[in-house]
Design an enzyme around this catalytic site. Sequence first.
Site, PDB file in Angstrom:
ATOM      1  N   CYS A 181      -4.381  -1.417  -2.209  1.00  0.00           N
ATOM      2  CA  CYS A 181      -4.511   0.016  -2.413  1.00  0.00           C
ATOM      3  C   CYS A 181      -5.384   0.213  -3.647  1.00  0.00           C
ATOM      4  CB  CYS A 181      -3.118   0.600  -2.656  1.00  0.00           C
ATOM      5  SG  CYS A 181      -3.118   2.343  -3.090  1.00  0.00           S
ATOM      6  N   ASN A 182      -6.490   0.914  -3.469  1.00  0.00           N
ATOM      7  CA  ASN A 182      -7.399   1.123  -4.604  1.00  0.00           C
ATOM      8  C   ASN A 182      -6.789   2.021  -5.665  1.00  0.00           C
ATOM      9  OD1 ASN A 182     -10.293  -0.007  -3.812  1.00  0.00           O
ATOM     10  ND2 ASN A 182      -9.270   0.743  -1.986  1.00  0.00           N
ATOM     11  N   THR A 183      -6.054   3.035  -5.203  1.00  0.00           N
ATOM     12  CA  THR A 183      -5.466   3.983  -6.149  1.00  0.00           C
ATOM     13  C   THR A 183      -4.478   3.258  -7.065  1.00  0.00           C
ATOM     14  OG1 THR A 183      -5.675   5.620  -4.389  1.00  0.00           O
ATOM     15  CG2 THR A 183      -4.341   6.231  -6.283  1.00  0.00           C
ATOM     16  N   TYR A 218      -0.839   8.646  -2.336  1.00  0.00           N
ATOM     17  CA  TYR A 218      -0.812   8.512  -3.791  1.00  0.00           C
ATOM     18  C   TYR A 218      -2.058   9.133  -4.435  1.00  0.00           C
ATOM     19  CZ  TYR A 218       2.840   4.763  -3.922  1.00  0.00           C
ATOM     20  OH  TYR A 218       3.995   4.020  -3.857  1.00  0.00           O
ATOM     21  N   GLY A 219      -3.115   9.276  -3.637  1.00  0.00           N
ATOM     22  CA  GLY A 219      -4.458   9.550  -4.169  1.00  0.00           C
ATOM     23  C   GLY A 219      -4.616  10.757  -5.068  1.00  0.00           C
ATOM     24  N   CYS A 223     -11.241   2.983  -0.332  1.00  0.00           N
ATOM     25  CA  CYS A 223      -9.845   3.322  -0.067  1.00  0.00           C
ATOM     26  C   CYS A 223      -9.489   2.542   1.191  1.00  0.00           C
ATOM     27  CB  CYS A 223      -9.681   4.818   0.173  1.00  0.00           C
ATOM     28  SG  CYS A 223      -8.046   5.256   0.821  1.00  0.00           S
ATOM     29  N   THR A 224      -8.371   1.844   1.159  1.00  0.00           N
ATOM     30  CA  THR A 224      -8.067   0.926   2.265  1.00  0.00           C
ATOM     31  C   THR A 224      -7.730   1.664   3.561  1.00  0.00           C
ATOM     32  OG1 THR A 224      -5.792   0.726   1.452  1.00  0.00           O
ATOM     33  CG2 THR A 224      -7.371  -0.953   0.757  1.00  0.00           C
ATOM     34  N   HIS A 225      -7.504   2.972   3.479  1.00  0.00           N
ATOM     35  CA  HIS A 225      -7.283   3.740   4.710  1.00  0.00           C
ATOM     36  C   HIS A 225      -8.584   3.990   5.491  1.00  0.00           C
ATOM     37  CE1 HIS A 225      -3.399   4.760   2.923  1.00  0.00           C
ATOM     38  NE2 HIS A 225      -3.045   5.422   4.013  1.00  0.00           N
ATOM     39  N   ASP A 236       0.864  -1.196   0.000  1.00  0.00           N
ATOM     40  CA  ASP A 236       0.000   0.000   0.000  1.00  0.00           C
ATOM     41  C   ASP A 236       0.892   1.235   0.000  1.00  0.00           C
ATOM     42  OD1 ASP A 236      -2.486   1.516   0.204  1.00  0.00           O
ATOM     43  OD2 ASP A 236      -1.890   1.971   2.242  1.00  0.00           O
ATOM     44  N   SER A 237       0.302   2.379  -0.324  1.00  0.00           N
ATOM     45  CA  SER A 237       1.051   3.635  -0.266  1.00  0.00           C
ATOM     46  C   SER A 237       1.499   3.928   1.167  1.00  0.00           C
ATOM     47  CB  SER A 237       0.179   4.783  -0.778  1.00  0.00           C
ATOM     48  OG  SER A 237      -0.962   4.904   0.044  1.00  0.00           O
ATOM     49  N   GLU A 270      -2.363   9.594   7.258  1.00  0.00           N
ATOM     50  CA  GLU A 270      -0.920   9.324   7.096  1.00  0.00           C
ATOM     51  C   GLU A 270      -0.068  10.209   8.002  1.00  0.00           C
ATOM     52  OE1 GLU A 270       1.202   7.166   5.319  1.00  0.00           O
ATOM     53  OE2 GLU A 270      -0.629   5.999   5.110  1.00  0.00           O
TER      54      GLU A 270
HETATM   55  N1  DGL Z   1      -5.077   3.334   0.671  1.00  0.00           N
HETATM   56  C1  DGL Z   1      -4.974   3.664  -0.693  1.00  0.00           C
HETATM   57  C2  DGL Z   1      -6.236   3.434  -1.458  1.00  0.00           C
HETATM   58  O1  DGL Z   1      -6.882   2.441  -1.170  1.00  0.00           O
HETATM   59  C3  DGL Z   1      -4.174   4.890  -1.063  1.00  0.00           C
HETATM   60  C4  DGL Z   1      -4.548   6.178  -0.526  1.00  0.00           C
HETATM   61  C5  DGL Z   1      -3.536   7.240  -0.906  1.00  0.00           C
HETATM   62  O2  DGL Z   1      -2.335   6.955  -0.869  1.00  0.00           O
HETATM   63  O3  DGL Z   1      -3.975   8.336  -1.237  1.00  0.00           O
HETATM   64  O4  DGL Z   1      -6.593   4.153  -2.343  1.00  0.00           O
END
Ligand code: DGL
Length: 272
Positions: free
Chosen positions: A72-74, A41-42, A191-193, A9-10, A157
């Site tokens: 990570c979805n992004t 990363y988003g 988003c996994t966060h 993940d990011s 983060e």
């Molecule tokens: N947790 C990630 C996701 O699922 C990345 C979020 C990010 O880095 O902006 O998109």
Amino acid sequence: MKQPIGIFDSGFGGLTVFKAIRQQLPQYDYIYLGDNARAPYGNRSFETVYEYTLECVRWLHRRHCPLVILACNTASAKALRTIQQKDLPHFDPSLKVLGVIRPTAETVGSYTGSGHIGILATRGTVQSQSYAIELHKFFPELAVFQQACPMWVPFIESGEAENEAMDYYIQKDVKALMAQSPEIDTVIMACTHYPMIQDRIRKFLPPHVQLVGQGELVAMSLKQYLDNHPEIAHSLSAGGTSEYYTTDDAAAFDQGARLFMEEPVASVRIHL
Ligand code: DGL
């Protein structure tokens, strides 16, 4: 030699998926890599997310992971397809990289009664339209509404998830999603966060709306994938270990990750 499953993940978000995967498949060895130094990363461009993700995937392959999950979805939205189609055939066609969008989409469409589904995600995931595309493959009748939440991951983060200022952004984005259709009865934390702040997201949603995370869906789908591909399952080592790596400060990672994993975490800082 260990042949672990790589989880990428990011930053911290992939831990929500890793935890569910490890509960479902405790027998395997795992390596978690968080690119905290370059998170989030988003809001980054397609090219940058692809370049960063590929670097991390290659690092995990060098650590002998035959299978890598982009938790990570992004990254799944912006990098997965190119890595699968363009890069893997070059460096080793036996290596596998899987994402989190398809396993979520193929199940979650069946949760809605009204047929109106809401997506909360990073700007990159929303712009890619990946959820709408994948959901419509399995559930063509669904009405899909999306809302980008560009401020949420930066708060998480930077260790400021408890900051009250974050409520302002959560309320604003949740309201903007629900304003698109009052018939939305199912909202995906795409988003996994976001499961890290799910109680606060829930606070701003109407009570009848169900809020869905991805961890268990991805874990169940991985289990099924390994049942269907015994040759990949047999290539994995089964020592039940977890190792953590981060591209930023290890002590900060350990502190954040410990809260979520509910056990001590001792990560190692790496340079890609
Ligand atoms: N947790 C990630 C996701 O699922 C990345 C979020 C990010 O880095 O902006 O998109």
